[in-house]
Design an enzyme around this catalytic site. Structure first.
Site, PDB file in Angstrom:
ATOM      1  N   LYS A 102       0.818  -1.048   0.059  1.00  0.00           N
ATOM      2  CA  LYS A 102       0.092   0.384   0.077  1.00  0.00           C
ATOM      3  C   LYS A 102       0.963   0.923  -0.024  1.00  0.00           C
ATOM      4  O   LYS A 102       1.843   1.522   0.605  1.00  0.00           O
ATOM      5  CB  LYS A 102      -1.204   0.111   1.924  1.00  0.00           C
ATOM      6  CG  LYS A 102      -1.300   1.405   1.649  1.00  0.00           C
ATOM      7  CD  LYS A 102      -2.381   1.093   2.777  1.00  0.00           C
ATOM      8  CE  LYS A 102      -2.021   1.804   4.327  1.00  0.00           C
ATOM      9  NZ  LYS A 102      -1.025   3.334   4.014  1.00  0.00           N
TER      10      LYS A 102
ATOM     11  N   GLU B   5      -8.992   7.334   4.017  1.00  0.00           N
ATOM     12  CA  GLU B   5      -8.655   7.093   5.793  1.00  0.00           C
ATOM     13  C   GLU B   5      -9.640   8.787   6.810  1.00  0.00           C
ATOM     14  O   GLU B   5      -9.207   9.647   5.702  1.00  0.00           O
ATOM     15  CB  GLU B   5      -7.394   7.135   5.968  1.00  0.00           C
ATOM     16  CG  GLU B   5      -6.852   7.508   7.381  1.00  0.00           C
ATOM     17  CD  GLU B   5      -6.023   7.316   8.050  1.00  0.00           C
ATOM     18  OE1 GLU B   5      -5.091   6.776   7.432  1.00  0.00           O
ATOM     19  OE2 GLU B   5      -5.834   7.937   9.601  1.00  0.00           O
TER      20      GLU B   5
HETATM   21  O1  KIV Z   1       0.224   2.907   8.308  1.00  0.00           O
HETATM   22  C1  KIV Z   1      -0.970   2.301   9.195  1.00  0.00           C
HETATM   23  O2  KIV Z   1      -1.162   2.033  10.287  1.00  0.00           O
HETATM   24  C2  KIV Z   1      -1.908   3.233   8.148  1.00  0.00           C
HETATM   25  C3  KIV Z   1      -3.178   3.676   8.393  1.00  0.00           C
HETATM   26  C4  KIV Z   1      -2.769   4.358   9.185  1.00  0.00           C
HETATM   27  C5  KIV Z   1      -4.052   3.093   7.304  1.00  0.00           C
HETATM   28  O3  KIV Z   1      -1.282   3.269   6.463  1.00  0.00           O
END
Ligand code: KIV
Length: 288
Positions: A118, A187
């Site tokens: 991600k 988010e």
């Molecule tokens: O780093 C993380 O846990 C995230 C969340 C805030 C979605 O990217």
């Protein structure tokens, strides 16, 4: 030993979407927690760069490095072999260029056993997503409150409140989907915006973190949901922090008042062996 469940793959996730069955997703950064999440049947795990805050105590996510991320992700993979494991690309591991992004995404796959990655950002990051996907790596986008840009966004606050800003998020979601993202995390955007983006997604899984119930699934930060991190408290599902704190206080008290340890908490030596030890030491004393 609990029976190992079936591996969660992209087709399994898309089937859940088609069936209208919400996807469960949690952050996780260590082996014992991953083991518990595996037993609970959580579909997806995110090893978030939030570990810089929740595990390492920094003020923001920015200090997390690729090496930190790989180390923690390997531990999570060992604890949860069958969840769909997403590695979170840390600050500056993808922003500099498409090539940097592909190389670091590749590290998550090859060194940590991830199922995908991600990264944060909108239309401006579509070429990174495209490059990673073309390299054969499943990639997710992250829109709305993107913690790596918290300073530019004015802090950890709701995003896309006005029609103009919401339109930018809608456009970015389309651009990421077109670039090949299999999913997008929204988010902290308003619920109606999340619903609209979910309804418009054609081949993309939309996940919500603080963005309401209308996405294809939900993500929570593990430390927030169990009272293990003092700064954010969305919904506490069990106050593990309080349980651990009470246990720590009890331990300190019992050591101090000498009620710990009791005979059942340690091991003793057989009389004959102990006597022999004493006589060996005694003999040694005479020889010196
Ligand atoms: O780093 C993380 O846990 C995230 C969340 C805030 C979605 O990217």
């Amino acid at each position: 030993m609990t029976e190992q469940r079936k591996k969660v793959t992209l087709p399994v996730l898309f089937k859940k979407v088609a069936d209208g069955a919400p996807i469960t997703w949690l952050t996780c950064y260590d082996y014992p927690t991953a083991y518990l999440q595996e037993q609970a049947g959580i579909d997806m795990i995110l090893v978030g760069d939030s570990l810089a805050m929740t595990m390492l105590g920094y003020e923001s996510t920015l200090p997390a490095t690729m090496d930190d991320m790989i180390r923690h992700t390997q531990a999570v993979r060992r604890g949860s072999p069958s969840s769909f494991l997403v590695g979170d690309m840390p600050y500056m591991s993808y922003q500099p260029s498409v090539e940097t992004a592909i190389r670091n995404a590749g590290r998550f796959m090859a060194e940590a056993g991830c199922d995908g990655i991600k990264l944060e950002g909108g239309s401006e990051m579509a070429d990174r997503i495209r490059g990673i996907v073309d390299a054969g790596i499943p990639a997710m986008g992250h829109l709305g409150l993107t913690p790596q840009s918290a300073s530019a966004l004015g802090g950890y606050r709701l995003q896309g409140k006005t029609a103009r800003l919401a339109k930018k998020i809608v456009d970015s979601a389309k651009a990421l989907e077109k670039a090949g993202a299999f999913g997008i995390l929204l988010e902290m955007v308003p619920d109606r915006l999340c619903k609209l983006i979910t309804e418009r997604a054609e081949d993309c899984i939309i996940m919500s973190l603080g963005s309401g119930p209308h996405a294809h699934g939900q993500l929570l930060i593990y430390h927030d949901m169990f009272g293990l991190y003092p700064r954010f408290k969305p919904k506490v599902f069990g106050n593990a922090g309080e349980v651990i704190l009470n246990g720590l206080k009890q331990y300190a008290e019992e050591v101090t008042n000498k009620s710990f340890p009791q005979p059942e908490n340690y091991f003793t030596m057989h009389d004959e062996e102990y006597k022999e030890l004493l006589s060996m030491l005694d003999q040694e004393g005479h020889e010196e």
